[in-house]
Scaffold this active site. Structure first.
Site, PDB file in Angstrom:
ATOM      1  N   GLY B 470       0.821  -1.196   0.000  1.00  0.00           N
ATOM      2  CA  GLY B 470       0.000   0.000   0.000  1.00  0.00           C
ATOM      3  C   GLY B 470       0.861   1.253   0.000  1.00  0.00           C
ATOM      4  N   GLY B 512      12.470  -0.138   1.569  1.00  0.00           N
ATOM      5  CA  GLY B 512      12.064  -0.752   0.308  1.00  0.00           C
ATOM      6  C   GLY B 512      12.369   0.112  -0.899  1.00  0.00           C
ATOM      7  N   GLU B 700       7.809   5.258   7.804  1.00  0.00           N
ATOM      8  CA  GLU B 700       7.630   5.197   9.252  1.00  0.00           C
ATOM      9  C   GLU B 700       7.774   6.529   9.967  1.00  0.00           C
ATOM     10  OE1 GLU B 700       9.364   1.138  10.613  1.00  0.00           O
ATOM     11  OE2 GLU B 700      10.011   1.447   8.561  1.00  0.00           O
TER      12      GLU B 700
END
Lengths: 450, 733
Positions: B470, B512, B700
């Site tokens: 997502g 990522g 994050e």
């Protein structure tokens, strides 16, 4: 008498095979049919990932949690799922364009809540309170909703709710039929919206031999606005009650409170009668019913009783019904001219959360001072109840901050402590809610996000 | 709130391309692992331990077997040695904890899988699982949480951080703060449940499972089952949220795999929401102690941060956030320590900003306490202690834009209008509180590979075993290939989430994008080099070069090695061992994304209701490949921060360590109406050092600091300093 479940799915009539279990949830059935857009995120009606829409013949769109509906309940209903909107529909497109999806797992449910909202209107926050999204932070979803319009799609053809029986699952269409069934099957599980009892099928894997589902009983359907008050049919949902309150200024003070009862999905299924029938101690409706002096109309073949709601509830999960009786309606007396009506709720999370403390108040005046006060609290005792000492403390005084602070000192509760609030907090909060009444009475904003 | 739906790109930012898979998601066409329908599927349901620590005396499976449609029941007595003991990730292995699935009669914790039913239907499996009767001998007094008497505290010496002489400097400090903080256990609760489907074709196994790291599942399962890894394929095309919960191999997967092998047919498991609370890891509760000393003009002279983190008896797991909080501000005398407290609980794990959220709450609240003591603006306190050199090792930051973030966010928020005295801002019966805090997250990367194919018709395909959680991985992959090759974005297709593709780093640690983008860039460089096409060549020239090559397509594999990893580490990537590295773990430099969080909240004078009125965050995270998806990540992160501060708290039964609110009605996450105005600002920052792509990651950092900003705002509103999360109404009595 029908013995096969008939419904309309995405505009196409469907007759389910005779062996289809009526207690299979709509969600499990849809997914087994290959319609995997609706997702299981909790299977308890808390997350909204399985939201589908019940399409009314009048054009109304009621979002519901497919995980809480069982197929037997849906006989004669029209259901639309995300697959039934089609890829070019403006609602999903608006969500995609606003980047209102991240992981996308909640998205089909949000699409369906949004699709219902384009027809039903109201506060978009409230429309989405029953759809949890763990990724997007909601903002882009609201932005997308602001740009959506009703597609004007025609409602499904009306289906006359008829009597049906699917094995031990009975769906009577008239009160006489329902009472006759009840008389011979007093052990049957009485099912209304299923927001509470439905979990006994889906989660706890119970197989009651007999189920009596009353949603199609003509005499129990709908909310009737009368000069004397509201008649809330036993099969009428919270959504119907809320709609009636929105349409009549006398009930306007209840609107923000009822709009925080569960979510739109829960209100679309759940019934006041169902909450009284299970005598759930935490129902948010109870303080309102107590403050207004609601009367419960119950019936059996031998006759009808009218029971004041305070006497109807006899304890934790206990009520005054005898085995052959059914709730037919709840009568809510109209507040007297000039009376002050208010309902307040305090919960850890503002929306879609069980109350820590709730308060409903009906106060009448004479010569500028309180003539009679009815104050009913939830979350302060084993069941919702009125507080006579606090009511007495208001009598004969103007309804101002001083009087309400005095009423707060007179509260005779010894509240429980749980993780929603300590006993001390509940007492303080109940006093705080009383003092908030002064603001409401003065017409001042009592909440920052009204 | 008005304004654009999403920000346009600024300097060092790419195009706000719409989400690649957005249409599939809004139409319900996106297939998640639990949506995959395989013929002849049998359905599984777990039975979890209903006691805390203890021993299984025996099973009575009569009633369970009598349920119509039951095929098989797995217990420790029936699985034998089908599953081998393998090391957990904390010991260099693959599994998220060290308990062998159905390994013995010993129960380590409440909610441990102790049986699994397989039946013709899910309903039958669930019913039978409920009818399993287990006789147990419970331990008389299991240690249920971090404060339990029987819990075992252990100092983690390798996590100790030291500079100067903390004790002497603290003792001599003109202004001192000494405060203790606690943060609760929390669960990721992605909307998607923990699902696993396994199907064997001969000796080849295919697993459909939502994952942040398909290769952890593949290689871990190969070890557990004694099967060659080449025979296992793990597919995870769409993941319905993860947040750390789907990072590594959990006990369930091997159970489903052996059930499918025993039956010779596909088996599907979808753990219930409640079961999910112990199927994977979670954010463990912490206790923390912060001591600060400062000069009267606000310069830090001593900083100590010690944390105690709950862990399981089986695994010593610590997020160790003190290693970062001790390196954020200039200070000559530093002491950082981390301890674990082992109790009879399931093994904790990673949850979005795992070390930064709890430790950041403590440090950033302590700084606010210091600012208050000094009579200093909390933004200025951070400015006085800002540094471009990490204070412990004296290493340079690759880039650091903390104060630019503060200045942008403060201006947007209107911070200059703040009246500093607590309780001095009011509106009617609402007390207004403004608070701020720093946000930070280590910029990390891990070895990753990607394959790019340029076809003669001018289309490009990019493939890597990264994951679409997502966060926008798919869109990013397409964009990077399009930009590097000069191919129009709509002519690029993407494959990911499949262990048959070139391996990528675990999609955790906000690593990522940095990792996979670097690999794609290397592959694209190789394609252009092979074709002899320069960087800025027009699309037509690129197509002409492929045509002239006479090949149907040109394909290259890019392998990106993360800074700090040795050349020998590249083969590990092909064995499911690509973990992120960065932050303070490098020998030559430190790498952080930075941000500033501002919050306005209101507290009702009488009812103590707390409502977050608005939140403004500004973040600098190097190159932003897609400002649209990045913005969405940051907004979502900020809401997580609000939930973390006000709602999220896993409630632990003091008798047996059961989680008493293991459902979405009682485990409260924010809902739509909790949010009034929220704004995430992307601050331009260029960092050519951090990695090939220049990306620091934004997955994050949005969460970090929000809880401190909220607790600081509560102090500003009420004068009450709250040091325990979540903040509850009764804390304000």
């Amino acid at each position: 008498m029908n013995d096969q479940i008939r419904l309309v799915l995405n505009g196409a009539p469907r007759t389910l095979p005779p062996h289809q279990s009526p207690t299979t949830t709509l969600l499990d059935w849809l997914r087994a049919e290959g319609l995997t857009g609706a997702k299981e995120g909790c299977a308890e009606g808390d997350c909204g990932a399985c939201t589908v829409v019940l399409e009314g013949a009048d054009g109304a769109r009621t979002p519901v949690n497919a995980c809480l509906c069982v197929l037997g309940q849906l006989h004669g209903r029209a259901i639309r799922t995300v697959e039934g909107l089609g890829p070019q529909h403006t609602v999903p497109r608006a969500l995609a364009e606003a980047d209102a999806t991240q992981c996308g797992f909640c998205t089909p449910g949000i699409v369906m809540s949004a699709w219902a909202h384009t027809r039903e209107g109201g506060d978009p926050h409230e429309a989405l309170a029953g759809n949890l999204c763990r990724c997007t932070g909601y903002r882009p979803i609201l932005d997308a909703m602001a740009r959506m319009q009703d597609d004007g799609a025609a409602p499904p053809a009306p289906m006359v709710p008829d009597s049906a029986k699917f094995g031990g699952f009975h769906l009577p269409a008239s009160l006489d039929e329902a009472l006759a069934l009840r008389a011979v099957r007093p052990e049957a599980l009485v099912l209304m919206g299923g927001t509470d009892l439905g979990l006994r099928f889906s989660e706890h894997r119970e197989h009651p031999a007999q189920v009596l589902c009353l949603l199609n009983v003509a005499e129990m359907r709908g909310v009737e606005v009368r000069p004397t008050g509201l008649r809330i049919g036993a099969a009428a949902s919270y959504a119907e009650w809320l709609r009636a309150c929105r349409a009549d200024a006398a009930w306007a003070p209840l609107v923000p409170y009822l709009a925080r009862l569960g979510s739109r999905q829960i209100r679309g299924l759940g019934t006041v009668a169902g909450n009284l029938g299970t005598a759930s101690p935490i129902g948010d409706a109870l303080p309102v019913l107590l403050a207004l002096g609601a009367v419960v109309e119950v019936a059996q073949l031998r006759g009808v009783r009218h029971i004041p709601v305070g006497e109807f509830l006899t304890g934790y999960r206990r009520n005054a019904l005898v085995p052959e009786e059914l709730i037919v309606a709840i009568h809510l007396p109209r507040p007297p001219e000039g009376a002050f009506l208010a309902a307040e709720k305090l919960s850890r999370r503002h929306d879609q959360d069980i109350s820590a403390v709730s308060l409903a108040a009906l106060i009448t005046f004479e010569d500028g001072v309180v003539r009679e006060a009815r104050l009913a609290f939830g979350g302060m005792d084993a069941t919702a109840r009125r507080c006579a000492p606090a009511e007495a403390a208001l009598r004969g005084r103007p309804l101002d901050d001083g009087a309400l602070a005095g009423a707060g000192q007179a509260l005779d509760f010894a509240p429980m402590a749980d993780w929603r609030g300590s006993a001390e907090f509940r007492m303080e909060a109940a006093r705080g809610l009383l003092r908030r009444l002064a603001l409401r009475h003065a017409g001042l904003p009592a909440e920052i996000f009204a | 709130m008005t304004g654009p739906l999403f920000p346009q790109g600024g300097p060092n930012m790419g195009q706000p391309a719409p989400r690649y898979e957005g249409r599939a998601k809004v139409t319900g066409e996106a297939r998640y692992p639990s949506d995959v329908r395989l013929p002849r599927t049998a359905h599984a349901c777990l039975h979890l331990s209903r006691i805390g620590r203890g021993t299984i005396r025996g099973f009575d499976l009569t009633a369970a077997r009598a349920v119509h449609g039951v095929i098989d029941i797995l217990t420790h007595e029936t699985v034998g040695d089908a599953i081998r003991q393998t090391p957990a990730i904390y010991q260099g292995g693959y599994t998220s904890d060290s308990l062998l699935p159905l390994g013995s009669a010993e129960i380590a914790h409440w909610g441990q899988p102790i049986a699994m039913v397989v039946a013709e239907t899910y309903e039958a499996a669930r019913e039978a699982a409920q009818r399993i009767v287990v006789t147990t001998a419970p331990h008389p007094s299991p240690a249920v949480d971090i404060n339990a008497p029987g819990a075992e505290t252990r100092a983690l010496e390798p996590m100790m951080v030291q500079a100067g002489d903390f004790d002497a400097a603290y003792a001599a400090g003109p202004i001192r703060i000494d405060a203790r903080y606690t943060t609760p256990a929390q669960h990721q609760n992605p909307m998607e449940l923990f699902a696993t489907q396994c199907v064997w074709e001969g000796d080849r196994l295919t697993v459909h499972e939502p994952s942040q790291y398909v290769n952890s599942v593949k290689f871990g399962l190969a070890e557990q089952l004694g099967v060659p890894a080449d025979n296992i394929r793990v597919i995870s095309t769409h993941v319905g949220g993860a947040f750390g919960a789907k990072g590594f191999l959990t006990q369930r997967t091997a159970l489903v795999a052996i059930a499918a092998r025993r039956l010779g047919r596909p088996v599907k498991l979808v753990a219930t929401r409640e079961q999910g609370f112990t199927v994977s890891g979670y954010r463990a509760e912490t206790r923390q102690h912060v001591q600060l000393a400062a000069t009267r003009d606000g310069r830090l002279t001593a900083l100590r941060h010690e944390g105690w983190e709950l862990t399981s008896r089986a695994d010593t797991v610590a997020m160790g956030g003190a290693s970062m909080t001790t390196r954020l501000y200039a200070c000559p005398n530093i002491l950082g320590r981390v301890n674990t407290v082992a109790a009879d609980r399931s093994t904790p794990g990673f949850m979005r900003a795992p070390g930064e959220v709890p430790y950041g709450f403590a440090l950033e609240t302590a700084l606010d306490e210091l600012a208050d003591r000094l009579g200093m603006d909390p933004v200025e306190l951070r400015r006085v202690n800002d540094t471009q050199t990490e204070p412990v090792g004296g290493l340079p930051y690759t880039s650091r834009s903390l104060m630019r973030c503060f200045d942008v966010a403060a201006a947007t928020f209107g911070w200059s209008g703040r009246s500093p005295r607590p309780g001095s801002m009011r509106e009617g019966d609402w007390l207004i509180g403004w608070g701020c805090a720093s946000a930070y997250y280590p910029a990390q990367a891990g070895n990753s590979a990607a394959r790019v194919r340029l076809t003669a018709d001018g289309t490009a395909h990019v493939a890597s075993a990264g994951h679409e959680l997502g966060q926008g991985m798919t869109t990013m992959m397409a964009q990077v290939a399009a930009e590097e090759l000069g191919v129009p974005l709509e002519r690029v297709t993407v494959s990911l989430g499949d262990s048959d593709l070139p391996p990528a780093v675990v999609n955790g640690g906000s690593a990522g994008t940095a990792s996979v983008a670097s690999a794609i860039m290397i592959a694209c460089d190789a394609i252009r080099a092979r074709l002899g096409v320069p960087r800025d060549a027009p699309y037509a020239a690129l197509r002409a070069a492929v045509a002239a090559s006479g090949l149907a397509f040109v394909e290259e594999l890019g392998e990106a090695r993360a800074h700090g990893r040795s050349p020998e580490s590249l083969p590990d990537m092909y064995r499911g061992r690509a973990l992120p590295l960065g932050g303070v773990e490098l020998p030559d430099r430190v790498q952080f994304a930075m941000g500033a969080q501002f919050v306005e909240l209101r507290i009702h004078r009488w009812t103590r209701e707390i409502r977050v009125r608005r939140a403004v965050g500004a973040f600098a995270a190097g190159r932003i490949i897609n400002p649209r998806t990045s913005h969405s990540q940051l907004l979502g992160g900020m809401i997580w921060g609000i939930g973390s501060a006000l709602h999220e708290h896993t409630d632990i039964d003091q008798r047996n360590a059961a989680y008493t609110n293991a459902n979405l009605a009682d485990y409260l996450v924010p809902v739509h109406a909790d949010i009034s105005e929220i704004q995430a600002i992307l601050v331009s920052e260029e960092d050519r050092l951090v990695n090939q792509a220049g990306v620091k990651g934004v997955g994050e950092i949005g969460v970090v600091g929000v809880a401190a900003a909220i607790s600081n705002a509560v102090f500003h509103a009420t004068g009450r300093r709250l040091r325990d999360l979540p903040i509850k109404l009764e804390h304000l009595l």
